[in-house]
Motif scaffolding. Structure first.
Motif, PDB file in Angstrom:
ATOM      1  N   ALA A 175      24.119   2.249  44.129  1.00 44.55           N
ATOM      2  CA  ALA A 175      23.044   3.221  43.886  1.00 44.55           C
ATOM      3  C   ALA A 175      21.845   2.620  43.157  1.00 44.55           C
ATOM      4  N   HIS A 176      21.963   1.366  42.730  1.00 44.93           N
ATOM      5  CA  HIS A 176      20.808   0.737  42.058  1.00 44.93           C
ATOM      6  C   HIS A 176      20.708  -0.707  42.544  1.00 44.93           C
ATOM      7  N   TRP A 177      19.974  -0.897  43.603  1.00 49.54           N
ATOM      8  CA  TRP A 177      19.874  -2.192  44.264  1.00 49.54           C
ATOM      9  C   TRP A 177      18.405  -2.532  44.461  1.00 49.54           C
ATOM     10  N   HIS A 178      18.128  -3.818  44.540  1.00 53.05           N
ATOM     11  CA  HIS A 178      16.760  -4.266  44.842  1.00 53.05           C
ATOM     12  C   HIS A 178      16.866  -5.326  45.928  1.00 53.05           C
ATOM     13  N   ALA A 179      16.899  -4.883  47.179  1.00 53.18           N
ATOM     14  CA  ALA A 179      17.191  -5.805  48.290  1.00 53.18           C
ATOM     15  C   ALA A 179      16.253  -7.010  48.320  1.00 53.18           C
ATOM     16  N   ASP A 182      17.749   1.594  47.223  1.00 52.83           N
ATOM     17  CA  ASP A 182      16.863   0.536  46.729  1.00 52.83           C
ATOM     18  C   ASP A 182      15.853   1.147  45.768  1.00 52.83           C
ATOM     19  N   VAL A 183      15.937   0.760  44.501  1.00 53.21           N
ATOM     20  CA  VAL A 183      15.064   1.386  43.503  1.00 53.21           C
ATOM     21  C   VAL A 183      13.924   0.461  43.090  1.00 53.21           C
ATOM     22  N   GLY A 184      13.301  -0.137  44.103  1.00 53.97           N
ATOM     23  CA  GLY A 184      12.078  -0.863  43.831  1.00 53.97           C
ATOM     24  C   GLY A 184      12.000  -2.207  44.514  1.00 53.97           C
ATOM     25  N   ILE A 190      11.357   8.281  44.848  1.00 56.88           N
ATOM     26  CA  ILE A 190      10.280   7.567  44.156  1.00 56.88           C
ATOM     27  C   ILE A 190      10.794   7.049  42.823  1.00 56.88           C
ATOM     28  N   LYS A 191      10.398   5.803  42.504  1.00 56.67           N
ATOM     29  CA  LYS A 191      10.880   5.176  41.271  1.00 56.67           C
ATOM     30  C   LYS A 191       9.705   4.850  40.344  1.00 56.67           C
ATOM     31  N   LEU A 192       9.781   5.386  39.125  1.00 56.63           N
ATOM     32  CA  LEU A 192       8.813   5.028  38.089  1.00 56.63           C
ATOM     33  C   LEU A 192       9.571   4.403  36.931  1.00 56.63           C
ATOM     34  N   GLU A 203      17.749   6.153  35.552  1.00 59.57           N
ATOM     35  CA  GLU A 203      18.398   4.864  35.802  1.00 59.57           C
ATOM     36  C   GLU A 203      18.684   4.211  34.449  1.00 59.57           C
ATOM     37  N   HIS A 204      19.909   3.812  34.243  1.00 68.13           N
ATOM     38  CA  HIS A 204      20.386   3.103  33.037  1.00 68.13           C
ATOM     39  C   HIS A 204      20.817   4.078  31.931  1.00 68.13           C
ATOM     40  N   GLY A 205      19.925   4.429  31.023  1.00 67.73           N
ATOM     41  CA  GLY A 205      20.284   5.384  29.957  1.00 67.73           C
ATOM     42  C   GLY A 205      21.178   4.817  28.869  1.00 67.73           C
ATOM     43  N   THR A 263      24.539  -1.720  40.698  1.00 63.00           N
ATOM     44  CA  THR A 263      24.640  -2.976  39.936  1.00 63.00           C
ATOM     45  C   THR A 263      23.342  -3.406  39.270  1.00 63.00           C
ATOM     46  N   ASP A 264      22.188  -3.178  39.914  1.00 64.46           N
ATOM     47  CA  ASP A 264      20.893  -3.667  39.408  1.00 64.46           C
ATOM     48  C   ASP A 264      20.870  -5.189  39.266  1.00 64.46           C
ATOM     49  N   ILE A 265      21.407  -5.879  40.261  1.00 66.86           N
ATOM     50  CA  ILE A 265      21.375  -7.349  40.212  1.00 66.86           C
ATOM     51  C   ILE A 265      19.978  -7.828  40.593  1.00 66.86           C
TER      52      ILE A 265
HETATM   53 ZN   LIG Z   1      16.530  -2.011  38.569  1.00 67.45          ZN
END
Ligand SMILES: [Zn+2]
Length: 455
Positions: free
Chosen positions: A97-101, A140-142, A225-227, A286-288, A354-356
């Motif tokens: 749920a938190h990826w940056h391809a 993809d969050v950005g 949308i991601k801010l 995201e995160h928190g 993961t947010d890798i």
């Molecule tokens: Zn991220």
């Protein structure tokens, strides 16, 4: 000299091309039967904490048509592929749920300077690797993923379904603003900088600018949308404690996204950043990691999603030990246990990703990072989170979902994203940490991308 150089260049190009073609072969869909029958499998359906079965699962086209504990007759004359599961586990494809391809493989310096064609090819190779780790969908969050997504959806290369956000939207100096000081001062209405022309992140410093940037992402097909609503670890200029966008700016983003039928998610660690975002109508944090009790209560009351992860220590090691970024990472990591405790205490809607960033080595551990959730959850709960719960978050995109249909579950009528696991992942979640060995079949959208089942 030119005569000599040209053939060498050409032969290198041909070599690269042939290597690329060879590397692609194993991951191309096999001859794609329109019907696949899995016989004698036990099913982890993404909802129940126990396995169901033995049972049989029929996939027609891209949909799970039938699940039955009595044998399903197969049309052997047609193009039905029959797979004897031998009592192994069939489960939904995993969702990150938190990826940056676009940002997984290149080092950050290369991201800001390298040729964009090269960066796209890197991301393509990573997308194939991602699918072959059993991740059939990523949120993809950005990052500039629209082209990659299109190529995957058209079958040009193998990769996961992508729910794209497009560019990360940030304030001047906020998380995601990687501009060097030489790019300052920005001339309002002036030329865009490198990070903006590539579509990685966009700087916006007023409600009007935010609205434009949000609408540009929606126009290109963003499903959410991601801010960045607060400071971040990897960014060179943003202090962790600073909430960045004003409430009015966040509201402008929320209104534009909601007009389009979708939602805004924000990067935020601190209570101040999270609370301001929720006040503006943001639906997901995201995160928190640095949240407190009153923040968790507010999130529970509002039904706000928490998309969180236990960051691996290696992430901090990407920065020099003792550097400002390394220290920020330690501060965030220290909050992880508290945040998960609060998420459980207040029964927050919790997603996992993961947010890798900038690390092919860490990407190869994507499944192992999921297994780390067992510090707070049972293996079955962790797997529910990475399948059905994550899919429920994806469903918030509504009609802006690029893939109409149900994801993250094994049930009749759902999209056929399936893994055949050699063993029982509920009893031994470490199986997901070694997908090359343990995921014998990987199916996405009814097509088999990997089949190493002994025949
Ligand atoms: Zn991220």
């Amino acid at each position: 000299m030119k005569i000599l150089v040209a053939p060498v260049t050409l032969s290198v190009a041909l070599l690269v091309l042939s290597v690329a073609v060879c590397a692609q072969q194993p991951s191309r869909p096999e001859t794609t039967p329109s019907v696949t029958l899995f016989q004698n499998v036990r099913v982890f359906d993404g909802k129940n904490l126990t396995l169901i079965g033995p049972t049989n699962v029929l996939v027609r086209g891209n949909t799970i048509e039938r699940i039955s504990n009595v044998p399903i007759p197969a049309d052997r004359s047609g193009n039905t592929q029959i797979i004897n599961g031998g009592g192994r586990t069939l489960m939904p494809g995993l969702i990150d749920a938190h990826w940056h391809a676009m940002l997984v493989r290149p080092p950050v310096a290369s991201l800001l300077t390298a040729d964009t064609g090269y960066l796209n090819l890197l991301a393509g190779a990573e997308a194939t690797a991602t699918l072959l780790r059993g991740f059939t969908t990523v949120r993809d969050v950005g990052g500039p993923t629209f082209g990659l997504k299109q190529a995957i959806d058209e079958g040009v290369l193998a990769g996961p379904r992508i729910f794209p956000s497009g560019a990360i939207i940030t304030i001047t100096g906020g998380h995601g603003d990687f501009r060097p000081f030489t790019d300052l001062p920005r001339i309002l209405g002036g030329p865009l900088t490198r990070q903006e022309t590539t579509g990685a992140s966009m700087v916006a410093d007023s409600p009007d600018e935010v609205r434009v940037r949000v609408r540009e992402q929606l126009m290109q097909g963003a499903s959410q949308i991601k801010l960045t609503a607060g400071g971040g670890v990897a960014s060179p200029h943003s202090p962790l404690d600073a909430p960045t966008f004003t409430e009015l700016e966040l509201r402008a983003a929320v209104a534009a996204a909601e007009n389009w039928g979708t939602y805004v998610t924000v990067h935020a660690y601190t209570p101040a950043a999270i609370k301001r975002a929720i006040a503006a109508g943001v639906k997901c944090i995201e995160h928190g990691q640095l949240m407190d009790e009153s923040t968790a209560k507010l999130m529970a009351e509002r039904g706000t999603w928490l998309s969180i992860q236990p960051f691996p220590d290696e992430l901090a090691d990407a920065f020099p030990r003792g550097s400002e970024q390394w220290q920020k990472a330690q501060e965030v990591f220290a909050g992880t246990n508290t945040a998960y405790g609060l998420a459980k205490k207040y029964k927050l809607k919790t997603a996992w990703g993961t947010d890798i960033l900038f690390s092919p080595g860490l990407a190869s551990k994507q499944g192992a990072l999921l297994a780390k959730l067992t510090k707070w959850y049972t293996p079955a709960e962790a797997l529910v989170m990475a399948t059905r719960s994550n899919a429920q978050l994806l469903a918030m995109s509504g009609k802006r979902s690029p893939y109409p249909g149900k994801l993250g579950v094994v049930e009749e009528g759902a999209l056929a994203d399936l893994l055949l696991v050699d063993g029982n992942p509920i009893a031994d979640i470490k199986l997901v940490a070694d997908p090359a060995k343990n995921f014998l079949i990987i199916m996405k959208d009814g097509k088999i991308y990997k089949n190493t089942l002994p025949r």
